[in-house]
Each structure stands twice: as C-alpha cells, then as structure tokens.
Design a protein around this motif. Structure first.
Motif, mmCIF file in Angstrom:
data_model
loop_
_atom_site.group_PDB
_atom_site.id
_atom_site.type_symbol
_atom_site.label_atom_id
_atom_site.label_comp_id
_atom_site.label_asym_id
_atom_site.label_seq_id
_atom_site.Cartn_x
_atom_site.Cartn_y
_atom_site.Cartn_z
ATOM 1 N N GLU A 75 0.681 -1.097 -0.091
ATOM 2 C CA GLU A 75 -0.037 -0.097 0.146
ATOM 3 C C GLU A 75 0.685 1.152 -0.167
ATOM 4 O O GLU A 75 0.574 2.115 -0.714
ATOM 5 N N SER A 76 1.953 1.286 0.936
ATOM 6 C CA SER A 76 2.761 2.570 0.908
ATOM 7 C C SER A 76 3.538 2.604 -0.289
ATOM 8 O O SER A 76 3.704 3.710 -0.659
ATOM 9 N N GLU A 77 3.884 1.395 -0.819
ATOM 10 C CA GLU A 77 4.815 1.799 -2.350
ATOM 11 C C GLU A 77 3.524 2.128 -3.283
ATOM 12 O O GLU A 77 4.076 3.297 -4.214
ATOM 13 N N MET A 78 2.407 1.877 -3.484
ATOM 14 C CA MET A 78 1.634 2.271 -4.388
ATOM 15 C C MET A 78 1.473 3.622 -4.033
ATOM 16 O O MET A 78 1.162 4.505 -5.171
ATOM 17 N N GLU A 79 1.039 4.025 -2.622
ATOM 18 C CA GLU A 79 1.033 5.620 -2.582
ATOM 19 C C GLU A 79 2.061 6.468 -2.957
ATOM 20 O O GLU A 79 1.834 7.376 -3.584
ATOM 21 N N LEU A 80 3.280 6.015 -2.701
ATOM 22 C CA LEU A 80 4.585 6.535 -3.106
ATOM 23 C C LEU A 80 4.507 6.831 -4.674
ATOM 24 O O LEU A 80 4.955 7.909 -5.399
ATOM 25 N N MET A 81 4.264 5.888 -5.200
ATOM 26 C CA MET A 81 4.369 5.608 -6.762
ATOM 27 C C MET A 81 3.134 6.650 -7.349
ATOM 28 O O MET A 81 3.610 7.299 -8.778
ATOM 29 N N ARG A 82 1.994 6.440 -6.868
ATOM 30 C CA ARG A 82 0.903 7.219 -7.199
ATOM 31 C C ARG A 82 1.074 9.131 -7.132
ATOM 32 O O ARG A 82 1.064 9.820 -8.082
ATOM 33 N N ALA A 83 1.558 8.957 -5.864
ATOM 34 C CA ALA A 83 2.035 10.376 -5.383
ATOM 35 C C ALA A 83 2.977 11.436 -6.341
ATOM 36 O O ALA A 83 2.834 12.384 -6.486
ATOM 37 N N ARG A 84 3.886 10.511 -6.586
ATOM 38 C CA ARG A 84 4.990 10.971 -7.585
ATOM 39 C C ARG A 84 5.186 10.843 -9.049
ATOM 40 O O ARG A 84 5.967 10.877 -9.841
ATOM 41 N N LYS B 256 7.408 -3.275 -3.632
ATOM 42 C CA LYS B 256 7.311 -2.429 -4.749
ATOM 43 C C LYS B 256 7.017 -3.208 -6.139
ATOM 44 O O LYS B 256 6.538 -2.414 -6.943
ATOM 45 N N ILE B 257 7.546 -4.224 -6.255
ATOM 46 C CA ILE B 257 7.280 -5.141 -7.465
ATOM 47 C C ILE B 257 5.785 -5.363 -7.594
ATOM 48 O O ILE B 257 5.254 -5.167 -8.880
ATOM 49 N N GLU B 258 5.076 -5.731 -6.577
ATOM 50 C CA GLU B 258 3.630 -5.883 -6.654
ATOM 51 C C GLU B 258 2.767 -4.628 -6.790
ATOM 52 O O GLU B 258 1.891 -4.388 -7.552
ATOM 53 N N ALA B 259 3.364 -3.632 -6.165
ATOM 54 C CA ALA B 259 2.917 -2.320 -6.224
ATOM 55 C C ALA B 259 2.842 -1.846 -7.750
ATOM 56 O O ALA B 259 1.956 -1.329 -8.383
ATOM 57 N N ALA B 260 3.957 -2.034 -8.541
ATOM 58 C CA ALA B 260 4.097 -1.651 -9.875
ATOM 59 C C ALA B 260 3.112 -2.358 -10.375
ATOM 60 O O ALA B 260 2.461 -1.908 -11.360
#
Ligand code: NAP
Length: 266
Positions: free
Chosen positions: A199-208, A226-230
C-alpha cells in the motif's frame, strides 16, 4: 578473529575432543543474519560474520563481527589461512559481485569449501511489465529516450550510471545518503530503510506519478512490495539481472547451508 568457543575440548576421561569447524560468514544480508543465529546455536561450529562496513548503524548479529574489506583476494587468502578458517559461506547480497569473486578465488587457492547462500531471484508473474537489463548502465538505456518519472531503488552504489540518461526525473531511495557527484540533474532523494508494504509503495508511486521502476533482482520478501505495487498500477519495471555465478556451489536455503557446514563436522 575473535572466535568465542573453545578450540580444544577435554572430556571427563581426559581425551581430546575434535575442535569445532571454523566458519567465515560473509554477511550484510538478512540471510546472513539468519544463518548467524543458527551457527551461534550449534556447538560444532564457530563462526565470525564479516561486514563491509557500508552501513553506519549495522543491525546486531549473534556471532562475533569483523568489519571492513580484507584487501582483495590476497588479503582474504591471508585472513583465511591466519584464522584457520575451515569453511566459507558467501551470504553477501546477490549483487556483491566483487566480494563473491574474491571469495571464489581465495577459497580455490587454499582448497577451502565455499558455499554461496542467496535468496531465490524473483520471477515475473501475470500482469508484470518487466524489461530486462544486464546491469545499471543497461537499465539507464532501457528507460528510453523520452523523459520519464523513474523510481530508482538500486542503492547508492552505481547511481552515476544514470548520469547518462539525464532526461528523466529520478526518485532515488537509499538507506544512506548517496554521493552528490553521482546524482542525475533532476532527482529527489528519499532516505528510508524498509521493509515497505504494498500500500505504501503504491501511494509513493501514485503521489510521484512514477511511470518506471528500476530495481535489481534481489529476490526475497522484504523488498518485493514495490514489484507488487508496480504490477497493480501497471508501472513498467526495469529488472536488473544478477551477476553470473562462476561455478560456486549455490543454495537458497538456510538448512542446506547448515548441512554444508556440518558435513564432516565432529
Ligand atoms: P562488492 O562490490 O562485491 O565488494 C567490494 C569490496 O567491499 C570487496 O572487494 C571487499 O573489499 C568489501 N566487502 C564486500 N562485502 C564484504 C563483507 N561482507 N566483508 C568484508 N568486506 C566486504 O560489494 P558491494 O556491492 O559494495 O556490497 C557491500 C556489502 O553490502 C556486501 O557485504 C553486501 O552483502 C551488502 N549489500 C550489498 C547490496 C548490493 O546491492 N550490492 C545490497 C544490500 C547489501 P576487499 O576487497 O578489501 O576485501
């Protein structure tokens, strides 16, 4: 080296029991810490963990620790002989190629058994958008000509490879601050130590507004989020392959590493 257990043991009848197997554990990884715990609990083994000294606050270990390079193959060869090391486990990170090669050469020169312990590499699954790269220089090229917003998680060593692709905006996450001379012109540095969740990796990727993730194929659970978030966000992953293993016996299992150490043990 500060081996802790007694080398020669006299039993009640006065006979001399065989000495424990002396182990050098090249560390710096979670696997090395886990194996150190197992070695510490095994009376037939005496171990020392070796760390490169890259991290200013290394995590604690259950075995005595030595810190710093040995001085290349020659230094390591001298160390193994002087400390009468019987077996070596290379549990450094799968991308610590120089240390792995030095261990291979030094152990071959002295005829010492060597085992590489590393976590299994990640494999792409349905929904992943992976582009393969051989190394960091290859990853910089794989990002292409058009400017992108790149989440760069390859660590602080080798960042200068991305100076060759200055058109991208990089979000660089490291544990220790990188050398400013290695930083591409457009970048933000995020100083954070994992583990991270999806969740936090997805949030970081979305926000940036990340559109590419660059990572080494480190394997293991602790950095997989991070792999799953991507995957879930449809973000492309430039996946850097591991350096070649040049014929060193390899395992991904702590149990196999223990079996290797206990082969022929008293
Ligand atoms: P490297 O390029 O393979 O090693 C460079 C030099 O650092 C080696 O020649 C050796 O110096 C010294 N060294 C490396 N590991 C050592 C160890 N465990 N004990 C004593 N000396 C060591 O290694 P690296 O990629 O810079 O990684 C350094 C350390 O960080 C490794 O121990 C690794 O486990 C850990 N690490 C690396 C990564 C990564 O992505 N590369 C990620 C997480 C953790 P001498 O030649 O003087 O002996």
């Amino acid at each position: 080296m500060a081996l802790t257990k007694t080398m020669i043991v006299h039993d009640r009848q006065g006979s001399t029991a065989p000495q424990a197997t002396r182990v050098l554990l090249l560390g710096g990884t979670l696997e090395a810490r886990r194996l150190a715990q197992r070695i510490a609990a095994e009376q037939r083994l005496e171990g020392v963990v070796s760390l490169a000294g890259r991290t200013s606050a290394p995590l604690s270990q259950e075995l005595p620790v030595r810190i710093g390079g040995f001085g290349g193959v020659d230094g390591l060869t001298r160390y193994l002989a002087a400390e009468r090391v019987d077996k070596v486990i290379d549990a450094t990170h799968p991308f610590a190629a120089q240390m792995a090669e030095n261990a291979r050469e030094a152990c071959a020169a002295l005829g010492k058994p060597l085992l590489k312990l590393s976590r299994a590499p990640w494999e792409a699954v349905g929904g992943d958008r992976w582009t393969a790269a051989d190394d960091q220089a290859g990853a910089a090229m794989a990002l292409g000509a058009a400017p992108r917003r790149v989440f760069l998680t390859t660590g602080r060593m080798g960042l200068s490879n991305f100076l060759a692709a200055p058109q991208h905006h990089y979000f660089i996450r490291t544990i220790e601050p990188p050398d400013v001379r290695d930083l591409p012109p457009q970048c933000d540095v995020i100083l954070e130590r994992g583990p991270f969740d999806c969740e936090s990796e997805m949030e970081l990727m979305r926000a940036r507004r990340i559109d590419a993730l660059v990572t080494k194929n480190s394997g293991g659970d602790s950095t997989y989020a991070k792999i799953e978030a991507a995957r879930r966000l449809g973000v492309e992953v430039v996946m850097i392959a591991r350096p070649q293993n040049r014929g060193v016996r390899l395992t991904h299992e702590i149990e196999s590493a223990m079996a290797f150490l206990l082969e022929g043990a008293p």
